[in-house]
Design a protein around this motif. Sequence first.
Motif, PDB file in Angstrom:
ATOM      1  N   ARG A  28       0.186  -5.336   1.799  1.00 34.26           N
ATOM      2  CA  ARG A  28       1.275  -5.132   2.760  1.00 34.26           C
ATOM      3  C   ARG A  28       1.309  -3.688   3.226  1.00 34.26           C
ATOM      4  NH1 ARG A  28       6.704  -3.410   0.928  1.00 34.26           N
ATOM      5  NH2 ARG A  28       8.177  -3.513   2.678  1.00 34.26           N
ATOM      6  N   VAL A  29       1.361  -3.514   4.539  1.00 31.09           N
ATOM      7  CA  VAL A  29       1.537  -2.179   5.127  1.00 31.09           C
ATOM      8  C   VAL A  29       3.016  -2.053   5.491  1.00 31.09           C
ATOM      9  CG1 VAL A  29       0.921  -0.638   7.019  1.00 31.09           C
ATOM     10  CG2 VAL A  29      -0.799  -2.198   6.078  1.00 31.09           C
ATOM     11  N   ASN A  30       3.718  -1.147   4.832  1.00 33.66           N
ATOM     12  CA  ASN A  30       5.144  -0.952   5.101  1.00 33.66           C
ATOM     13  C   ASN A  30       5.301   0.093   6.202  1.00 33.66           C
ATOM     14  OD1 ASN A  30       7.853  -0.536   5.115  1.00 33.66           O
ATOM     15  ND2 ASN A  30       8.031   0.068   2.958  1.00 33.66           N
ATOM     16  N   PHE A  31       5.648  -0.363   7.417  1.00 36.23           N
ATOM     17  CA  PHE A  31       5.728   0.561   8.544  1.00 36.23           C
ATOM     18  C   PHE A  31       6.968   1.452   8.519  1.00 36.23           C
ATOM     19  CE2 PHE A  31       2.199  -1.849  10.329  1.00 36.23           C
ATOM     20  CZ  PHE A  31       1.459  -0.814  10.902  1.00 36.23           C
ATOM     21  N   SER A  32       7.818   1.296   7.505  1.00 40.33           N
ATOM     22  CA  SER A  32       8.937   2.243   7.341  1.00 40.33           C
ATOM     23  C   SER A  32       8.389   3.613   6.942  1.00 40.33           C
ATOM     24  CB  SER A  32       9.899   1.771   6.244  1.00 40.33           C
ATOM     25  OG  SER A  32      10.439   0.532   6.589  1.00 40.33           O
ATOM     26  N   HIS A  33       7.239   3.616   6.241  1.00 38.58           N
ATOM     27  CA  HIS A  33       6.694   4.881   5.718  1.00 38.58           C
ATOM     28  C   HIS A  33       5.221   5.040   6.077  1.00 38.58           C
ATOM     29  CE1 HIS A  33      10.301   4.736   3.242  1.00 38.58           C
ATOM     30  NE2 HIS A  33       9.904   3.580   2.752  1.00 38.58           N
ATOM     31  N   ALA A  34       4.790   4.469   7.222  1.00 39.63           N
ATOM     32  CA  ALA A  34       3.349   4.430   7.469  1.00 39.63           C
ATOM     33  C   ALA A  34       2.847   5.559   8.366  1.00 39.63           C
ATOM     34  CB  ALA A  34       2.978   3.088   8.077  1.00 39.63           C
ATOM     35  N   GLU A  72       6.142  -0.807  -7.122  1.00 40.95           N
ATOM     36  CA  GLU A  72       5.255  -0.936  -8.282  1.00 40.95           C
ATOM     37  C   GLU A  72       3.811  -0.569  -7.930  1.00 40.95           C
ATOM     38  OE1 GLU A  72       8.247  -4.441  -8.560  1.00 40.95           O
ATOM     39  OE2 GLU A  72       7.181  -3.327  -7.016  1.00 40.95           O
ATOM     40  N   THR A  73       3.370  -0.952  -6.713  1.00 43.37           N
ATOM     41  CA  THR A  73       1.986  -0.638  -6.332  1.00 43.37           C
ATOM     42  C   THR A  73       1.902   0.511  -5.328  1.00 43.37           C
ATOM     43  OG1 THR A  73       2.051  -2.369  -4.647  1.00 43.37           O
ATOM     44  CG2 THR A  73       1.065  -2.952  -6.768  1.00 43.37           C
ATOM     45  N   SER A  74       2.988   0.768  -4.564  1.00 42.44           N
ATOM     46  CA  SER A  74       2.892   1.824  -3.538  1.00 42.44           C
ATOM     47  C   SER A  74       3.043   3.216  -4.141  1.00 42.44           C
ATOM     48  CB  SER A  74       3.921   1.599  -2.430  1.00 42.44           C
ATOM     49  OG  SER A  74       5.228   1.624  -2.954  1.00 42.44           O
ATOM     50  N   VAL A  75       3.970   3.360  -5.092  1.00 44.52           N
ATOM     51  CA  VAL A  75       4.191   4.693  -5.697  1.00 44.52           C
ATOM     52  C   VAL A  75       4.144   4.671  -7.219  1.00 44.52           C
ATOM     53  CG1 VAL A  75       5.556   5.572  -3.755  1.00 44.52           C
ATOM     54  CG2 VAL A  75       6.717   4.395  -5.628  1.00 44.52           C
ATOM     55  N   GLY A  76       3.934   3.489  -7.812  1.00 44.97           N
ATOM     56  CA  GLY A  76       3.991   3.372  -9.276  1.00 44.97           C
ATOM     57  C   GLY A  76       2.787   3.990  -9.968  1.00 44.97           C
ATOM     58  N   LYS A  77       2.940   4.200 -11.268  1.00 37.40           N
ATOM     59  CA  LYS A  77       1.866   4.822 -12.059  1.00 37.40           C
ATOM     60  C   LYS A  77       0.760   3.831 -12.416  1.00 37.40           C
ATOM     61  CE  LYS A  77       4.648   8.213 -14.632  1.00 37.40           C
ATOM     62  NZ  LYS A  77       5.202   8.450 -15.966  1.00 37.40           N
ATOM     63  N   LEU A  97       0.835  -1.203   0.000  1.00 33.40           N
ATOM     64  CA  LEU A  97       0.000   0.000   0.000  1.00 33.40           C
ATOM     65  C   LEU A  97       0.867   1.250   0.000  1.00 33.40           C
ATOM     66  CD1 LEU A  97      -2.531  -1.170   2.731  1.00 33.40           C
ATOM     67  CD2 LEU A  97      -3.046  -0.916   0.304  1.00 33.40           C
ATOM     68  N   GLY A  98       0.339   2.326  -0.566  1.00 32.12           N
ATOM     69  CA  GLY A  98       1.082   3.587  -0.610  1.00 32.12           C
ATOM     70  C   GLY A  98       0.241   4.655  -1.287  1.00 32.12           C
ATOM     71  N   PRO A  99       0.835   5.803  -1.596  1.00 30.30           N
ATOM     72  CA  PRO A  99       0.075   6.897  -2.231  1.00 30.30           C
ATOM     73  C   PRO A  99      -0.663   6.464  -3.502  1.00 30.30           C
ATOM     74  CG  PRO A  99       2.275   7.642  -1.619  1.00 30.30           C
ATOM     75  CD  PRO A  99       2.234   6.170  -1.353  1.00 30.30           C
TER      76      PRO A  99
END
Length: 476
Positions: free
Chosen positions: A35-41, A316-321, A13-15
């Motif tokens: 997936r929740v990446n807690f490095s950037h959550a 690819e899915t968190s910030v990709g187009k 997950l991401g923007p």
Amino acid sequence: MPNQKRTKIVATLGPATSKRETLKQMILEGVDVFRVNFSHANYETVKENIATIRELGKETGITTAILADLQGPKLRVGVMKEEVVVEPGDIISFCTGKEFEGTAEKVYMNYDSFPKDVKKGENILLDDGKLMFRVLETNGKDTVKAEVIQGGPLRSKKGVNLPNTNISLPALTQKDKEDAIFAISLEVDWIALSFVRHAEDLQELRKVIEANCKYKIPIIAKIEKPEAVANIEKIVAYCDGLMVARGDLGVEVPAEEVPLIQKELVRTAKRARIPVIIATQMMETMISSLTPTRAEVNDVANSVMDGADAVMLSGETSVGKYPVQVIQKMSKILRNVENSPLIRVPQEPPHIRTNRYITKSICYHAAIMANEIEAKAICTLTNSGYTAFQISAWRPAAHILVFTSNYRILSRLNLLWGVTAFFYDKYVSTDETVEDVNRIAYDRGFVTKEDYLINLAAMPIVDKGMVNTLRVSQVK
């Protein structure tokens, strides 16, 4: 439904996944785990996303698992004052203590014991190994002086790897404990721990889960340190799944060693009958392009050929187009290769006589028999999900249909290769229950008239005990 892929897709997950419609399309195209990446959550955003995913599950009838990925002891440099490019031969200081904006002469390092742990001659790698420094001297307190060996842009907040250094940081930081407690409060399905080095790291996380949760949340050990590879046999005894995190692993060990380590880790997970995820740069080009490279397609396919349960997408899915299109492409690759006779997974029967030996043995024989009689489905009733893990590891050609009255494990089982889980809470007699689940398999299109099914159950059925019965039935 039966045309579904068996290898699972984990999407970060991401923007890029902030819109409800995007999440819905991703689920429909084949995402099995978010997936929740807690490095950037951001906690508020995480809460909203998970609520949306669960609503979409009800709307689409497709349950999706949530994986909370804890950052672990990730070392980073601080914020840079301006764009800095370092050249080979430049001297730069890495300083701990109070945070400051970095320059070409000195940068902040978020790891207080760094000057104590590091030694002269050791390497410091930055930004996934794009930049390399060699330690010239350390004052043992707050400053490490290093020479640039491989230069390039030195950017804010980039990760640091110390391949030769024995770091004294615990695998579970204070931030990780807080993140884990928050994730538990949201009833996530899996928790992954980064930079695992020893089995004790996992035991520590297990204690946090037990202290804050009345049920067991399974743990995934992320393998990205050489110590983890060396200690893998002990690690698999204390985790419920593995992730081959090739990004940091490829920086911590020489990149050319990663392919064989990946194969060995998959084999180890299969022997332990726990799921394994292959992660990092699988479809990296699709962050900005609609077409993956041939090498990326091959990489995804080879991970399936190795026997991976799941393949993971990060940027690819968190910030990709193209978060939806990348799932479409990946699903297509998976469907195309996963039924190949070239795929080999360890097939030795269970031999260690633990208290679950009978259940393990029945699951093993169910998978072998299903292949021999060409049964189209193995239906198992489970309360803990244990039989689903076991059958999945043997990779039968039949569909693995899992029926459970335990809502907690329904989405969790989504990570397992070939498993489709259904909520089922009617336990009358064994005969009626077997007929009932076989009818569901038929109604959903997994079997047709005259097909064989294998049913596993615990008798008496109302006790919900360990599986002790294997039965072959035919659709009439």
